[in-house]
Design a protein around this motif. Structure first.
Motif, PDB file in Angstrom:
ATOM      1  N   ASP A   1       7.305  -3.219  32.967  1.00  0.00           N
ATOM      2  CA  ASP A   1       8.216  -4.295  33.365  1.00  0.00           C
ATOM      3  C   ASP A   1       7.436  -5.590  33.603  1.00  0.00           C
ATOM      4  O   ASP A   1       7.797  -6.663  33.109  1.00  0.00           O
ATOM      5  CB  ASP A   1       8.947  -3.850  34.642  1.00  0.00           C
ATOM      6  CG  ASP A   1      10.173  -4.685  34.911  1.00  0.00           C
ATOM      7  OD1 ASP A   1      10.805  -5.159  33.951  1.00  0.00           O
ATOM      8  OD2 ASP A   1      10.501  -4.884  36.094  1.00  0.00           O
ATOM      9  N   ARG A   2       6.318  -5.469  34.324  1.00  0.00           N
ATOM     10  CA  ARG A   2       5.491  -6.643  34.637  1.00  0.00           C
ATOM     11  C   ARG A   2       4.919  -7.246  33.350  1.00  0.00           C
ATOM     12  O   ARG A   2       4.921  -8.474  33.165  1.00  0.00           O
ATOM     13  CB  ARG A   2       4.381  -6.210  35.597  1.00  0.00           C
ATOM     14  CG  ARG A   2       3.336  -7.250  35.876  1.00  0.00           C
ATOM     15  CD  ARG A   2       3.893  -8.364  36.788  1.00  0.00           C
ATOM     16  NE  ARG A   2       2.998  -9.509  36.765  1.00  0.00           N
ATOM     17  CZ  ARG A   2       1.938  -9.626  37.549  1.00  0.00           C
ATOM     18  NH1 ARG A   2       1.663  -8.696  38.446  1.00  0.00           N
ATOM     19  NH2 ARG A   2       1.156 -10.691  37.472  1.00  0.00           N
ATOM     20  N   MET A   3       4.444  -6.399  32.446  1.00  0.00           N
ATOM     21  CA  MET A   3       3.894  -6.898  31.175  1.00  0.00           C
ATOM     22  C   MET A   3       4.957  -7.690  30.416  1.00  0.00           C
ATOM     23  O   MET A   3       4.702  -8.783  29.912  1.00  0.00           O
ATOM     24  CB  MET A   3       3.366  -5.738  30.329  1.00  0.00           C
ATOM     25  CG  MET A   3       2.909  -6.130  28.945  1.00  0.00           C
ATOM     26  SD  MET A   3       1.557  -7.335  28.914  1.00  0.00           S
ATOM     27  CE  MET A   3       0.118  -6.261  28.829  1.00  0.00           C
ATOM     28  N   LEU A   4       6.184  -7.150  30.349  1.00  0.00           N
ATOM     29  CA  LEU A   4       7.249  -7.830  29.607  1.00  0.00           C
ATOM     30  C   LEU A   4       7.583  -9.175  30.242  1.00  0.00           C
ATOM     31  O   LEU A   4       7.856 -10.152  29.541  1.00  0.00           O
ATOM     32  CB  LEU A   4       8.484  -6.929  29.540  1.00  0.00           C
ATOM     33  CG  LEU A   4       8.356  -5.790  28.526  1.00  0.00           C
ATOM     34  CD1 LEU A   4       9.387  -4.705  28.797  1.00  0.00           C
ATOM     35  CD2 LEU A   4       8.518  -6.308  27.097  1.00  0.00           C
ATOM     36  N   THR A   5       7.559  -9.234  31.574  1.00  0.00           N
ATOM     37  CA  THR A   5       7.797 -10.517  32.254  1.00  0.00           C
ATOM     38  C   THR A   5       6.696 -11.501  31.890  1.00  0.00           C
ATOM     39  O   THR A   5       6.951 -12.658  31.555  1.00  0.00           O
ATOM     40  CB  THR A   5       7.805 -10.299  33.793  1.00  0.00           C
ATOM     41  OG1 THR A   5       8.803  -9.336  34.090  1.00  0.00           O
ATOM     42  CG2 THR A   5       8.073 -11.585  34.544  1.00  0.00           C
ATOM     43  N   ASP A   6       5.449 -11.027  31.900  1.00  0.00           N
ATOM     44  CA  ASP A   6       4.305 -11.918  31.679  1.00  0.00           C
ATOM     45  C   ASP A   6       4.224 -12.434  30.241  1.00  0.00           C
ATOM     46  O   ASP A   6       3.710 -13.517  30.005  1.00  0.00           O
ATOM     47  CB  ASP A   6       2.992 -11.207  32.053  1.00  0.00           C
ATOM     48  CG  ASP A   6       2.882 -10.980  33.558  1.00  0.00           C
ATOM     49  OD1 ASP A   6       3.717 -11.540  34.297  1.00  0.00           O
ATOM     50  OD2 ASP A   6       1.968 -10.247  33.986  1.00  0.00           O
ATOM     51  N   ILE A   7       4.699 -11.647  29.263  1.00  0.00           N
ATOM     52  CA  ILE A   7       4.595 -12.101  27.869  1.00  0.00           C
ATOM     53  C   ILE A   7       5.919 -12.689  27.350  1.00  0.00           C
ATOM     54  O   ILE A   7       6.048 -12.965  26.153  1.00  0.00           O
ATOM     55  CB  ILE A   7       4.101 -10.976  26.918  1.00  0.00           C
ATOM     56  CG1 ILE A   7       5.089  -9.802  26.889  1.00  0.00           C
ATOM     57  CG2 ILE A   7       2.689 -10.536  27.282  1.00  0.00           C
ATOM     58  CD1 ILE A   7       4.783  -8.780  25.792  1.00  0.00           C
ATOM     59  N   ALA A   8       6.865 -12.923  28.260  1.00  0.00           N
ATOM     60  CA  ALA A   8       8.180 -13.450  27.846  1.00  0.00           C
ATOM     61  C   ALA A   8       8.064 -14.684  26.940  1.00  0.00           C
ATOM     62  O   ALA A   8       8.821 -14.790  25.961  1.00  0.00           O
ATOM     63  CB  ALA A   8       9.042 -13.751  29.075  1.00  0.00           C
ATOM     64  N   PRO A   9       7.123 -15.627  27.214  1.00  0.00           N
ATOM     65  CA  PRO A   9       7.067 -16.830  26.370  1.00  0.00           C
ATOM     66  C   PRO A   9       6.792 -16.548  24.882  1.00  0.00           C
ATOM     67  O   PRO A   9       7.130 -17.374  24.043  1.00  0.00           O
ATOM     68  CB  PRO A   9       5.911 -17.651  26.980  1.00  0.00           C
ATOM     69  CG  PRO A   9       5.805 -17.168  28.385  1.00  0.00           C
ATOM     70  CD  PRO A   9       6.193 -15.723  28.360  1.00  0.00           C
TER      71      PRO A   9
END
Ligand code: NAD
Length: 307
Positions: free
Chosen positions: A83-91
């Motif tokens: 979940d955290r990875m997906l938030t961090d690479i959203a851009p």
């Protein structure tokens, strides 16, 4: 194909090297400074079976640094980190980006659905393995395979073709959930019991009641699966476990959960036995073995982190 691997750890590094060698443009995304520095300075060292070490130069950046558009992002964090990875690479995720998750455990698809449309998601299960022995160095053995399925209308055919160009032995399935539950069943026996018994896979096999414990865990998983429309094949899982116990297969291997505990990390237990115990509670199915194993592994995590 332009491919990013989000979670360039043990398995991400192995798949990244194979994809780059096949001609894909690969970028690793990771947040472990020592590992990133080692790879970007000296290359990733791969020791495969008894062969001499080889170096590969795959660029690795942090989620904050990564830019550009990717046709495919392969998600290979540990499950609690997804979940955290997906938030961090959203851009870097556009509407054209396809995301393939190969992390073990249950519940990954639901996590990804919070970030992107179903039509961008592919889910898979893999028998490729790898161990990260120190920053910038992985040890690998044998070969592996991947089963994957588009969850909505993602382009499974082109993703499978790109991965097969790298020899990743991909098969498209129409029932990835059964394959994921099957592997989660295997992992829900071997991973926590290796931690709790302080044993590698082969040593676990020498325990007189080891396979009885396995059957109790799997029986609960089968009952929980039935409430979710998933058929869990206990005989098939027991056959796979028996094969894995052999030293010439995975017998000498310490499962990744054992390695996580040794490294003072949180484990994937809530996405294996813990997941089955949680669904069991919701569906009024008793899961005492899975609940106890989950609680004991959490206790072990706390003890090792304090040491
Ligand atoms: P790993 O811990 O070696 O790799 C995960 C990497 O993700 C780490 O390098 C970590 O730094 C990075 N990461 C996690 N969250 C991040 C974030 N928010 N930002 C930046 N970096 C982040 O794990 P692994 O062994 O490669 O396993 C990955 C998944 O694949 C797990 O679900 C595991 O169960 C599954 N799996 C592993 C193997 C294996 O042999 N290693 C085999 C089959 C399946």
């Amino acid at each position: 194909m332009k491919i990013a691997i989000a979670g360039f750890g043990a398995l991400g590094s192995r798949l990244g090297v194979k994809l780059q060698t096949a001609g894909h443009e690969v970028t690793g995304i990771d947040g472990w400074p020592a590992h990133i520095a080692a790879i970007n300075t000296n290359g990733l060292t791969v020791v495969h079976d008894d062969l001499p070490p080889k170096k590969y130069f795959v660029p690795v950046v942090t989620p904050k640094e990564v830019t550009g558009e990717f046709d495919l992002i392969i998600l290979l964090t540990k499950t609690p980190q997804l979940d955290r990875m997906l938030t961090d690479i959203a851009p870097i995720i556009t509407q054209k980006t396809q995301l393939l998750v190969l992390s073990n455990g249950l519940g990954n698809i639901e996590v990804i659905e919070k970030h992107v449309a179903r039509d961008q998601i592919l889910a898979g299960v893999t028998l490729w393995t790898s161990s990260l022995v120190k920053p910038g160095e992985i040890h690998t053995t044998g070969t592996g395979s991947i089963k994957l399925q588009a969850i909505g209308h993602a382009d499974a055919i082109s993703v499978a073709a790109a991965l097969n160009k790298a020899g990743l032995n991909v098969e498209i399935t129409q029932d990835v959930l059964t394959a994921i539950w099957h592997k989660a069943g295997i992992n829900s026996v071997l991973n926590p019991l290796s931690v709790l018994l302080n044993a590698n896979i082969s040593e676990f096999g020498t325990a007189g009641n080891g396979m009885d414990l396995a059957l109790h865990i799997l029986d609960e998983i089968q009952k929980v699966g039935a409430t979710q429309g998933v058929k869990v094949d206990i005989t098939g899982i027991m056959n796979d476990l028996t094969d894995l116990l052999k030293p010439e297969n995975a017998g000498n291997h310490y499962p990744s959960m054992y390695q996580d505990i040794q490294n003072g990390k949180r484990t994937e237990i809530d996405f294996l036995n813990g997941f089955f115990a949680k669904i069991g509670r919701q569906e009024h199915i008793d899961t005492p073995f899975n609940a106890l194993v989950t609680a004991l592994v959490h206790a072990k995590e706390d003890i090792e982190r304090v040491k």
